[in-house]
Design a protein around this motif. Structure first.
Motif, short mmCIF file in Angstrom:
data_model
loop_
_atom_site.label_atom_id
_atom_site.label_comp_id
_atom_site.label_asym_id
_atom_site.label_seq_id
_atom_site.Cartn_x
_atom_site.Cartn_y
_atom_site.Cartn_z
N VAL A 291 0.84 -1.21 0.00
CA VAL A 291 0.00 0.00 0.00
C VAL A 291 0.87 1.26 0.00
N ILE A 292 1.92 1.25 0.80
CA ILE A 292 2.83 2.41 0.87
C ILE A 292 3.51 2.65 -0.48
N LEU A 293 3.92 1.56 -1.14
CA LEU A 293 4.62 1.69 -2.42
C LEU A 293 3.70 2.03 -3.58
N CYS A 294 2.44 1.66 -3.47
CA CYS A 294 1.51 1.79 -4.59
C CYS A 294 1.01 3.24 -4.75
N ASN A 295 1.13 3.75 -5.96
CA ASN A 295 0.60 5.07 -6.28
C ASN A 295 -0.45 4.97 -7.39
N GLU A 296 -1.02 3.79 -7.54
CA GLU A 296 -2.03 3.53 -8.56
C GLU A 296 -3.32 3.07 -7.89
N GLY A 297 -4.24 2.61 -8.67
CA GLY A 297 -5.51 2.17 -8.11
C GLY A 297 -5.56 0.70 -7.76
N ALA A 298 -4.44 -0.01 -7.98
CA ALA A 298 -4.42 -1.46 -7.71
C ALA A 298 -3.03 -1.90 -7.29
N ILE A 299 -3.00 -2.93 -6.44
CA ILE A 299 -1.73 -3.54 -6.02
C ILE A 299 -1.28 -4.52 -7.10
#
Length: 373
Positions: A291-299
């Motif tokens: 979650v911390i690394l994700c800057n999109e709408g999906a993992i």
């Protein structure tokens, strides 16, 4: 003052000053009393709220898992909570032993009484007796005052002994007496102290083997093993992985203020193939990191830790750069079709390629747009 002779206007002015000082002192005292009363009310309200939160947090409805093994565990917790039986929780590290202990206490008749937790592995062997049973003043060097132990503090409530397998043999003797006689003496004391405490213990050790080796008392083992609960490892309840992952995704998206809606299929596949030696705790840490690394709408799979991506048991190690690119390309095509609900024209537009190129790549990777409608 009524017992003083009248001395004219000067006397009245002096008396007025004295009364003003007295009135100010009384008013200050009244304000302090009212402040203390309000603080006590606030603390009482906050205490009630926190207790209610704990009861709701550890209710049976908050357990996540739909596998047969977890259903069995929940049924056992439900049955034993209403009794005062001693419970021994067994399971690997990270399976949720403390969560089960909390649930047993907060769903029992003792839920308004103290719930004291102690990690037997975190306390030095020479201090564990003092921590559990307390000590008298002057009983040893540094014992400058009387100290109540955890058992005394937990009277009428529940005590949770985590990592019970790490307890010294001398402490085991005293614990056995508490289980048998419901009493103990403080270190350096002679007066027996009667208590009414429910004991919930937990371990990831093989107690049976420890008994055979003489490192754990057999009589204590039988006293603790009244109602054993065995928690399955995450690899034994793989059908719960998606439920748990979705729960942690929602939790940490809210905590870190991210708008992440879902986990992609390749990422889910990777999680399903992994062996999870750290169990639910490792899965939770994995999702928080993603979650911390994700800057999109999906993992995506590349948001997951390297242990999942390169572990020998996952069989997800790319063999070449071409394989890595193909994996990522396929994932992007699938995500586009999901967002476009199977509309190939919209999907191609989403990722900025022509419909012809999209169709070619979809056919190459065996992706059917009809599956996403």
């Amino acid at each position: 003052s009524a017992d003083r002779p009248f001395e004219g206007k000067a006397s009245l002015e002096k008396g007025e000053k004295i009364l003003s000082v007295v009135a100010a002192m009384v008013a200050h005292h009244v304000i302090n009393i009212e402040t203390i009363r309000l603080e006590k009310e606030q603390l009482k309200t906050e205490n009630t709220r926190l207790k209610s939160e704990l009861e709701n947090r550890y209710s049976f409805d908050n357990f996540i898992g739909n596998s047969n093994k977890m259903r069995e565990v929940l049924q056992m917790i439900s049955q034993v909570s209403s009794s005062s039986a001693t419970v021994l929780i067994r399971g690997e590290s990270g399976t949720g032993k403390e969560l089960v202990a909390n649930s047993i206490h907060y769903n029992s008749e003792r839920n308004k009484k103290p719930f004291i937790k102690i990690n037997c592995a975190a306390i030095p062997e020479n201090l564990i007796e003092s921590e559990l049973f307390g000590h008298e003043k002057g009983s040893f060097t540094g014992a400058s005052h009387l100290k109540k132990g955890k058992f005394e503090m937990a009277d009428q409530g529940t005590i949770f002994l985590d990592e019970i397998g790490n307890m010294s043999l001398s402490a085991q003797v005293k614990l056995l007496r508490v289980l048998q006689e419901k009493e103990f003496e403080r270190v350096g004391g002679y007066k027996p102290i009667k208590i009414n405490v429910r004991i919930v213990a937990a371990t990831n050790s093989n107690l049976e083997e420890m008994v055979r080796q003489g490192r754990f008392r057999d009589d204590l083992y039988f006293r603790l093993n009244v109602f054993p609960i065995y928690l399955p490892s995450l690899r034994m309840r793989k059908t719960d992985i998606i439920l748990l992952a979705d729960h942690f995704l929602e939790k940490y998206s809210r905590l870190h203020k991210k708008d992440i809606k879902r986990i992609t299929t390749p990422a889910i596949d990777m999680m399903m193939e992994y062996h999870w030696p750290g169990n639910v705790r490792e899965l939770e840490n994995c999702l928080e990191r993603a979650v911390i690394l994700c800057n999109e709408g999906a993992i995506h799979s590349y948001h997951l830790p390297a242990t999942l991506q390169t572990g020998t048991k996952t069989k997800t190690l790319p063999q070449s750069l071409e394989d890595s690119v193909a994996r990522l390309e396929k994932e992007i095509l699938m995500d586009a079709l999901k967002n476009a609900k199977g509309n190939i024209n919209k999907a191609a537009k989403l990722i900025g390629i022509t419909v012809r190129k999209f169709s070619y790549k979809a056919e190459r990777y065996g992706i059917s747009y009809k599956d996403y409608r």
